[in-house]
Design an enzyme around this catalytic site. Structure first.
Site, PDB file in Angstrom:
ATOM      1  N   GLU A   1      35.647  49.137  25.845  1.00  0.00           N
ATOM      2  CA  GLU A   1      34.985  48.906  27.505  1.00  0.00           C
ATOM      3  C   GLU A   1      36.520  48.918  28.329  1.00  0.00           C
ATOM      4  OE1 GLU A   1      32.031  45.898  28.562  1.00  0.00           O
ATOM      5  OE2 GLU A   1      30.767  46.703  27.250  1.00  0.00           O
TER       6      GLU A   1
ATOM      7  N   GLU B   1      26.612  49.635  22.034  1.00  0.00           N
ATOM      8  CA  GLU B   1      26.558  48.290  22.675  1.00  0.00           C
ATOM      9  C   GLU B   1      25.423  47.948  23.519  1.00  0.00           C
ATOM     10  OE1 GLU B   1      30.181  46.093  23.290  1.00  0.00           O
ATOM     11  OE2 GLU B   1      29.351  44.682  24.228  1.00  0.00           O
TER      12      GLU B   1
HETATM   13  C1  IDC Z   1      31.367  38.010  25.245  1.00  0.00           C
HETATM   14  C2  IDC Z   1      29.960  37.381  24.620  1.00  0.00           C
HETATM   15  C3  IDC Z   1      30.652  36.341  24.571  1.00  0.00           C
HETATM   16  C4  IDC Z   1      32.698  36.056  25.121  1.00  0.00           C
HETATM   17  C5  IDC Z   1      32.724  37.601  26.245  1.00  0.00           C
HETATM   18  C6  IDC Z   1      34.161  37.408  25.933  1.00  0.00           C
HETATM   19  O1  IDC Z   1      29.252  37.418  24.036  1.00  0.00           O
HETATM   20  O2  IDC Z   1      30.648  35.073  23.608  1.00  0.00           O
HETATM   21  O3  IDC Z   1      32.973  34.940  25.417  1.00  0.00           O
HETATM   22  O4  IDC Z   1      32.363  38.473  25.123  1.00  0.00           O
HETATM   23  O5  IDC Z   1      35.138  37.622  24.630  1.00  0.00           O
HETATM   24  C7  IDC Z   1      30.878  43.059  26.228  1.00  0.00           C
HETATM   25  C8  IDC Z   1      32.018  42.919  26.288  1.00  0.00           C
HETATM   26  C9  IDC Z   1      31.329  41.569  24.873  1.00  0.00           C
HETATM   27  C10 IDC Z   1      31.092  41.049  25.503  1.00  0.00           C
HETATM   28  C11 IDC Z   1      29.248  41.459  26.153  1.00  0.00           C
HETATM   29  C12 IDC Z   1      28.806  40.344  26.389  1.00  0.00           C
HETATM   30  O6  IDC Z   1      31.790  44.571  24.708  1.00  0.00           O
HETATM   31  O7  IDC Z   1      32.576  41.607  24.652  1.00  0.00           O
HETATM   32  O8  IDC Z   1      30.483  39.607  24.116  1.00  0.00           O
HETATM   33  N1  IDC Z   1      29.501  42.417  26.545  1.00  0.00           N
HETATM   34  O9  IDC Z   1      29.137  40.057  27.705  1.00  0.00           O
HETATM   35  N2  IDC Z   1      30.370  44.317  27.364  1.00  0.00           N
HETATM   36  C13 IDC Z   1      29.441  43.919  28.394  1.00  0.00           C
HETATM   37  C14 IDC Z   1      28.295  42.824  27.590  1.00  0.00           C
END
Ligand code: IDC
Length: 604
Positions: A431, A523
């Protein structure tokens, strides 16, 4: 894969034997007493294979450690027996299998270190071979092979008498496995090529005497030699892997050569014809054609991008449905043979996305270890006939150019290992955020050639601006991509959504963009973009219906067992061995399993 298949057959036999045993005993002495013993599980540990020659000085030490692996198995089985009925549901995992794994890692590491004292330190894949599973039905545990390992012959003494110029000194590449008959010629050719490369390097040392600065030989001769050897050893692995289990010949460890400053004859690598495996009755396979019958990869083969769609080898547009892992560093136990097999067989999923975080304790902290981990998981998914998305999971910082060097090395290594796979999709930046489309494109232009050098036909996913929102989060949209698309074949652009945060307005843009750009939802979440909070299945249904109508592939975040609502498994699931059925799943897990299974509608 053949190895795992025969292990399965063996397990089944043990189970049947154990059940038969119970029946006899029950008939003889009545119910109760004797049946307890028959039901005691035993451990099932993978073989540790030493694919390299062991220096004579280290034979005894290595032998001792191999025997220790069997002692550990015996002790674990004894403990399984003496603790029947003790502890909660996680008792065996926590008190027996966990410590056994730690002991095995230490033992395998000791073997590597021992060999490394007098030769190139091999990578015996301790991480992959340490974990043991449980034979629920009991029976004898497979024993570690402790036959004395092959002894390394000492390198021929430098012949001297040369022109006093340095020569290269390369470790011997030993093929410790039998080579399938169909691959003998190819393997032999590559072994000879290793010799040619050495001869060429020596010739170049002679022809460039006095050239360049102090690093000249390293940069202009030893560096390229290493790359060539790495590719050649990988080709040998791939060749064998076409008709047998793909071996790990330790390309990383054996590729680098050093310099004999005093010159003299270079130790010649072995080019003796490799031993032949009993011929298989199967026709020489296409790469990947040995995927299990009926599996997604066996059915669809090599993917490509046709217009705005993802197409299978026959040119038919398809939608892949699957799961994204959580950060591999955060939930190391959630992606393994058991959970992947559940994905493939119980959920009928098509792919796993391996989310390799770069920061937050991920790749940058141990590039070799994590790259090996990803490579091992790709192999496990491949054995099951699953597609794999290798996700270079950048998030913070959001400009992928910050991680350009790491990205190149990572993709170079992963594609080299899987050059002949037909099931790997490369996602170059999860992202991107806080970076323009120009910046993302600049990164893509540098990373994609690295991937394509080894894996020319692979589909590559490019992250889009504003957290893979096609630019929407930054007030832009797909038009900036259409105005300046990534100029390679077989490219798709990623779009991510979190259903409780992103609704009808974004769906309208995706419906529009899908007509002009190949999109892949690598995702999404059923909750808010935090990955937590209430699930919104109404919005998710609307999203997945749109994706289905447009044959856009999707993977849900995430195959994990944490506290957040994105975790598909209930907490504690990944410490165990059962990943099948709805019972181990959370609300979002049950929802997505059902959608993947049927392609349509509603949880449960
Ligand atoms: C989130 C995880 C969380 C972690 C955070 C930071 O669920 O446990 O603490 O990342 O690492 C994304 C990202 C993905 C995120 C997810 C939800 O690609 O890494 O995971 N998310 O927030 N993009 C939108 C949402």
């Amino acid at each position: 894969m053949y190895r795992s298949r025969s292990r399965f057959t063996r397990d089944r036999r043990w189970q049947i034997a154990a059940v038969a045993g119970v029946a006899v005993v029950v008939a003889g002495v009545g119910l109760g007493v004797a049946s307890a013993d028959a039901a005691v599980p035993t451990v099932n540990c993978p073989q540790v294979k030493i694919g390299v020659a062991v220096p004579a000085q280290q034979q005894a030490d290595v032998q001792r450690n191999l025997e220790l692996l069997n002692t550990q198995i015996t002790e674990a089985n004894a403990r399984l027996k003496s603790t029947v009925g003790q502890g909660g549901p996680q008792f065996i995992q926590n008190a027996i299998l966990g410590p056994l794994k730690d002991k095995r890692i230490a033992t395998i590491n000791r073997i590597e270190t021992a060999i490394g004292r007098n030769a190139a330190k091999p990578d015996l894949n301790a991480e992959g071979l340490a974990p043991c599973t449980l034979n629920q039905g009991g029976g004898a545990s497979p024993q570690q092979n402790t036959a004395p390992p092959a002894t390394a012959t000492s390198a021929p003494a430098a012949a001297g008498g040369g022109d006093g110029l340095p020569t290269v000194d390369c470790p011997d590449v030993t093929i410790g496995v039998a080579v399938p008959a169909q691959q003998q010629a190819d393997v032999q050719r590559n072994l000879e090529l290793l010799q040619t490369q050495i001869a060429e390097a020596n010739a170049r040392i002679r022809s460039t005497v006095g050239q360049g600065g102090p690093q000249f030989i390293q940069n202009a001769i030893l560096g390229p030699l290493k790359d060539k050897r790495f590719a050649t050893i990988n080709r040998i692995e791939t060749a064998i892997g076409r008709n047998a289990a793909k071996p790990d010949l330790n390309a990383e460890g054996l590729a680098p050569c050093t310099l004999n400053e005093a010159g003299g004859a270079t130790a010649e690598p072995t080019t003796a014809a490799p031993t032949t495996a009993a011929p298989t009755t199967e026709a020489p396979a296409q790469p990947g054609a040995d995927a299990p019958a009926g599996s997604p990869v066996e059915v669809n083969g090599q993917l490509s991008v046709c217009g705005v769609q993802l197409c299978n080898e026959a040119g038919t547009a398809i939608q892949l449905r699957g799961m994204s892992s959580h950060g591999l560093q955060f939930f190391p136990n959630c992606v393994n043979a058991g959970s992947l097999s559940a994905l493939r067989n119980d959920w009928k999923a098509d792919f796993i996305r391996l989310s390799m975080y770069v920061q937050e304790g991920g790749l940058e902290t141990d590039p070799t270890g994590f790259t090996n981990k990803v490579n091992g998981l790709v192999d496990q998914a491949t054995e099951l006939g699953l597609y794999v998305v290798v996700d270079f999971h950048i998030l913070t910082p959001g400009d992928p150019n910050v991680n350009l060097g790491l990205a190149k090395t990572f993709f170079q290594n992963v594609t080299a290992k899987h050059a002949d796979n037909n099931n790997v999709i490369y996602e170059i930046a999860n992202e991107p955020n806080g970076v323009s489309w120009d910046g993302i494109k600049n990164y893509a232009d540098q990373v994609i050639p690295v991937i394509r050098a080894n894996s020319p036909d692979s589909v590559v996913l490019v992250g889009t601006r504003g957290f893979s929102s096609l630019g929407l989060t930054d007030g832009s949209d797909e038009k900036e991509i259409l105005a300046d698309p990534v100029d390679f074949k077989n490219i798709m652009y990623t779009f991510h959504f979190y259903a409780a945060s992103h609704g009808a307005d974004r769906r309208a843009v995706v419906a529009r963009a899908a007509k002009e750009l190949p999109l892949f939802v690598s995702e999404f979440g059923t909750q808010t973009f935090t990955g937590d909070g209430n699930n919104d299945f109404t919005s998710t249904d609307a999203w997945l219906d749109l994706l289905k109508a447009n044959k856009i592939s999707y993977g849900m975040w995430s195959l994990s067992d944490g506290r957040e609502t994105n975790s598909a498994f209930k907490q504690g699931t990944c410490a165990g061995t059962n990943f099948n059925g709805a019972g181990v799943l959370t609300e979002s897990g049950r929802y997505i399993r059902s959608r993947i299974l049927t392609g349509v509608g509603n949880p449960n």
